[in-house]
Every structure is written in structure tokens, then in C-alpha cells.
Design an enzyme around this catalytic site. Sequence first.
Site, PDB file in Angstrom:
ATOM      1  N   GLU B  49     112.583  30.716  36.148  1.00 26.82           N
ATOM      2  CA  GLU B  49     112.177  31.771  37.066  1.00 26.82           C
ATOM      3  C   GLU B  49     110.829  31.442  37.715  1.00 26.82           C
ATOM      4  O   GLU B  49     110.616  31.691  38.909  1.00 26.82           O
ATOM      5  CB  GLU B  49     112.060  33.105  36.323  1.00 26.82           C
ATOM      6  CG  GLU B  49     113.359  33.593  35.684  1.00 26.82           C
ATOM      7  CD  GLU B  49     113.542  33.095  34.251  1.00 26.82           C
ATOM      8  OE1 GLU B  49     113.084  31.972  33.938  1.00 26.82           O
ATOM      9  OE2 GLU B  49     114.146  33.833  33.453  1.00 26.82           O
ATOM     10  N   ALA B 151     139.121   9.429  21.995  1.00 22.31           N
ATOM     11  CA  ALA B 151     140.148   8.946  22.910  1.00 22.31           C
ATOM     12  C   ALA B 151     141.290   8.436  22.051  1.00 22.31           C
ATOM     13  O   ALA B 151     141.096   7.574  21.198  1.00 22.31           O
ATOM     14  CB  ALA B 151     139.602   7.829  23.796  1.00 22.31           C
ATOM     15  N   ALA B 286     135.646  14.691   7.668  1.00 21.81           N
ATOM     16  CA  ALA B 286     134.813  15.399   6.695  1.00 21.81           C
ATOM     17  C   ALA B 286     134.170  16.623   7.333  1.00 21.81           C
ATOM     18  O   ALA B 286     134.124  17.710   6.735  1.00 21.81           O
ATOM     19  CB  ALA B 286     133.738  14.446   6.153  1.00 21.81           C
TER      20      ALA B 286
END
Lengths: 353, 353
Positions: B49, B151, B286
Site C-alpha cells: 500500500e 513428473a 514419508a
Amino acid sequence: MHFMHQALQQAALGLGRTAPNPPVGCVIVAGGEVVGRGFHPRAGQGHAEVFALQDAGVRARGATAYVTLEPCSHTGRTPPCADALIRAGVARVVVAALDPNPVVAGRGVARLRTHGLDVHVGPLADAAVRQQAGFRSLITRGRPWVVYKYAATLDGKISADDARPLPVSGPDARALVHTWRNEFDAIAVGVGTVLADDPHLTTRGVPGGRDPRPIVFDRHARTPTTARALRPGTVLVTGPDARTDAHEAAGAHVLRAPTLHEALQGLGALGVTSLLLEGGARLASALYAADLIDEVRAFIAPTLLGAGLPALTSPAAHAPRALHDVQATRVGTDVLIEGFLTAIPRVDARAEE
Amino acid sequence: MHFMHQALQQAALGLGRTAPNPPVGCVIVAGGEVVGRGFHPRAGQGHAEVFALQDAGVRARGATAYVTLEPCSHTGRTPPCADALIRAGVARVVVAALDPNPVVAGRGVARLRTHGLDVHVGPLADAAVRQQAGFRSLITRGRPWVVYKYAATLDGKISADDARPLPVSGPDARALVHTWRNEFDAIAVGVGTVLADDPHLTTRGVPGGRDPRPIVFDRHARTPTTARALRPGTVLVTGPDARTDAHEAAGAHVLRAPTLHEALQGLGALGVTSLLLEGGARLASALYAADLIDEVRAFIAPTLLGAGLPALTSPAAHAPRALHDVQATRVGTDVLIEGFLTAIPRVDARAEE
């Protein structure tokens, strides 16, 4: 809509019903409108062109015929379709793809041209070739086109460790599989799946659907004679020495094959052009290792399982094999990824231009 | 484009740089035009801001401020932003999402309203909450937001049997992962991956990119001191008794944690808000078994491997766990499937309406 697309839709009405013939569709177009439609409903019944010409009547004269497969030029169970088109006075024929049957293979087109018809080959050829994959496989390789369908979790599991089936995919995916079952000549599972799951292997929820022929790969004929998959027409693929008296009494056709390659050739001899392989992982892995899977359709569910069995569990590492002509589609909550390991047999693409 | 979307784009410029603070963006709109932009660049520097108000100057008077997170109402390293907006004469404030920090949690909005500003909360709240997942996790749970990225081949393998890495995914997917590395505070691997692959764990090919902090889970401190991942700032997560003199000499920060839960709390104490978990399967399994994975981003490649390791290899079968807010996107030749296991902490949705 493309007229050839309408012809493909006609052909689709015969999928799973025409073996060992191909599904073929035909629309006759005159003055920019479809005036006749037809498809090959079943081996021994009329070819698509004949039904479409009947539907068109006298409006076939001077019209254009759209056919998904090259019209035949030889007399089989029915007279050659090329001659029917010539006799009806059709002026122009648009063919999606040439017939890989060495008895035809361009001769249908040549015959039409000899009689003065204008012939154009090629529109929507890829879609037509896909629709005819089973026929093309059987006519050129003597064995069915084999599609491995499975549903896996995002972490690659098709079932839990104990081989109990899991409802991995969602209802939309399961409904789509039933439309496939309606369109394949046969559906194959290994005996492990029969023993663990006792599947029906039927087509459910498809209006007008019919059941594919169940094929159970069962080297030692361990399938219980009470198994749901065992019904008249079921093919039990066994090793040479399996005891199958009870299975034959239950209506099963026993196919004794020392190797998976011979098993598929045997299914081809029975007229099976397309085989939907639904598991389990052991059978699929054996077929994959033998290079006998032609296409993969995998539903990936947005679910994790942690432990479990993958879709392929070959004993040794292989080099990665890329699929080609891959499509990815959202089906309900799942993602369907489809692709080919084998190129669908087709006549030289240049000849189809 | 939605002004809040522009504010989110501003905030994104700080992703991976603001920990333990959130990434926040702000645009000031007057007369239907953006007259000021700002984002929080780094902890200890100005809030979004403040920069946006500086950029707007006198045009902030009577303007509308779009902020991705509720303006703070307390004095931290900087004075409260709510006061800055009030002092600048802003008339209206649109906030994407309330601040889950119990010190703020609605008080920033209340303060603005007390001073007569018109405040609207909620536009693009979901996108803002996602962008702030790390901050929200740290402030409410004391640990980073953990994203497991992998992947896999279509048959669910992330590597061959011998744990050697495979180039499973295509170049577009790999490029996308580098943009993620640029935006995460830290990147985690297990020691097995370090030993097998010696990865760089750096951000490559991203203009203006910076490297995430490497975290190596290495119970027995087996990481070679020559490992590429070991650099000043690397966190080595070990068991209580590991010998780590050489690693500390190489600049590593040693975090001794008896459990994975304590390890993540320890990383939170170091200010790590977001953790990109890149493998291997043992570490991921895990963490999954301990319910410490919050989000999954899986690239599915249209490739079959046959044998190999799946993304999760828990020793025992679990019940399937569904991901929520699933997205599927084609990325080059691969399909990226993303989803959440944990709901991102947020203040009561009704309060954000």
C-alpha cells in the site's frame, strides 16, 4: 456439418457389429442436401453404399456419395459396391480413406474413375482410419487392434496392494467405458482379475448396446465355471496343457496358444478385430513386453493412494516409449489421456491425397 | 482486466522474496484508471500500500485502493498500512481476502471503516488465498505450505527401477518448474536424490529469477560436502545424532529433528513459508504418510516405462485420498494435474463476503 462427418456417424452405428468387416458409412448428397444414408450393419448383410443408394432412390442420379472407406471392387458375400454406385448414376464419390485390403487397395477407386465418376480421396481420413483400426489391424496383421484401458490414481496406482479392485475413476469415466465396450468386438481380462473381481464384462447403460465377447487369458484354466465372464462365446485363452472340459461344457471356446502373439493371431482367426484390454496389470504388462499393445486410454483420477499396483509392472526397466497422437480430455472429475503405440495400418498417405 | 487481478500481478512480483511476510500487491484507481502500483518486495521493506500510495501521489485522494490482503492495523517493522490509506485520503478500499494473522484478522478492515472509508472484501479471494498459501500456513500452523511436484509417465513411474532420474517431462514442463522454484521460499529433496542425481536445485531460465533455499532431508548426514545442493544457506535436516561438522563448515544450517513434523516446524521457525518438494519418492511417501503434503502438482507425460518407481511408495495400502480444487492443463506434451489435500487456512468465508 461436413458430409463426411455424417458418413462417419453412420459408420459408427455398426461399430462392434461388423467383424471381420469394417464399419462403413455412406451419405448421398444432391443439391447440397443429404438424400440417402446407410451403414454396414453386420457381416453378411448389405454394405453401406447399398443402403444409402436404396434410401436415395432416383435422387442418387448425378449425386455425390460420401463413403468412409473405399468402395469394394470385388465380389465377396455381396456384389462390388463400386458397381452399385456406377449403376445408380452417381456422378462423384468422396472417399475418406483407401481400403488396406490388398484385394481392394485402390482398385475400387480406379474402377469408379474408369467409368467416368469423379473421385476424391482424403477428407477426414485420420478419423476414418481410427474408426477402422480393428479392421485395418486384422486385414494387415491377422490380429486385433489392442487398446489398453485403465484408470489410475494421480500417483499411478490402478488397485491397492491386495489386487482388490478400487473404484478409481468417476461415474462419467465408467459410463464412457461402457460406450467403448459397446463398440469393441471383444473385451479381455486376465484370470487374476476374474478371480479377484468376478467382473460381468457386459455393456451397461448404453441404449441399444450389446455385450462384447469376453476373452479370459488363463494359462492354467483356473477360471471357475461359475465365473460371470464365462458364458457361451467366451474365449478362454490357455496354455497347451490346460484342462478345460468343464469350461467347454459351460460354452467357452478354448484357444490354446503357447505365446501371447499366437493368442492374438488366434483371436484374429476367430474374426476379432478390436480388443479392449481391461486388466489386470500382469496381463497388460506381459502384452506390453511383447509389444502387443497398440493404443492406451488412461483415466487419471485426482486421487492419491500411496501404496498399490501401477498400470504396468514389467519385471525389468525398459526404455521409455512415447505415445503419439496424444489427446487429453477432462471426463467428469478425471482426465482421459489417449495415445497410440502403433501406427494404424493405412495405404500410402500420398495415394489418399 | 479486473483491477484486483492487476493487484495480484503486483503481489506475484514478491513471491519467494517476502518470507515470513506474505506477498501483497496494491493498485490505486482514480477515474477508472490505475494511478498507482506497488508490492511488498521483501520483509523489512515497505508494504504494498505504501509503494502504491507513493506512486499515486495526490491522485490517491478520493481514489479506490485494491489490495490483495487486508491492510495491517498493527505496527510491525513498518507503521500500519490502514493508517497510510486513511492519511492519503483514499475513499474506498477493495480487499481480496482477510488476513488470517490473529493480530489483524478483520481489525484492518474495521479500522478503515471506523475512519469512514468504504470497504469491500472478497473479489478474487480464492486466487489471493492461493497466492498467500505459504504465509497463511506459517501464520496459522507454524510450518510451510508443502507442494509435492513430480513428473510421471502415463503408467505412473517417476524414475526407472534403479532410481536414476529420467527426463520424464518435456521442456515446457521443466521451464514451468523453474518459474515455481523462483516463487517458492525453499526446495526440498531427500538425500537419495542428492546421491543419485547431485541436483543443482537452482532457478534457471527465469529472467530476474533467484534460487530457492535448498533443504536436504538427510537423517544420517550422508550428503557429500561436495554436493551441488550444499551451499551457504542450505538446510540439512538430520536426526539427533548425525555428524555434521563438515556440512556446517561448508555453510549448511543443520536442523536436527526427530520427526518430519518437527522438521517442518523447524523450517517454519527459520521463516520458510513455502516448500517445493521435488523428490524422491521415499521422502515424499514419508511426508504423505505423516499427512504433511498440502498440494500436489503432477506432470503426466504421454510415455510408458513398464518398470520403475511410482510417485508414492508407501509400505501399506491407504484409503484413497481425493484432491480438491483440481485443475488439469496441457503443458507442452504433458498434462499438468494440480490439486489440494489441505484447505488453505483462511478467515471465515462469510466474513470475506
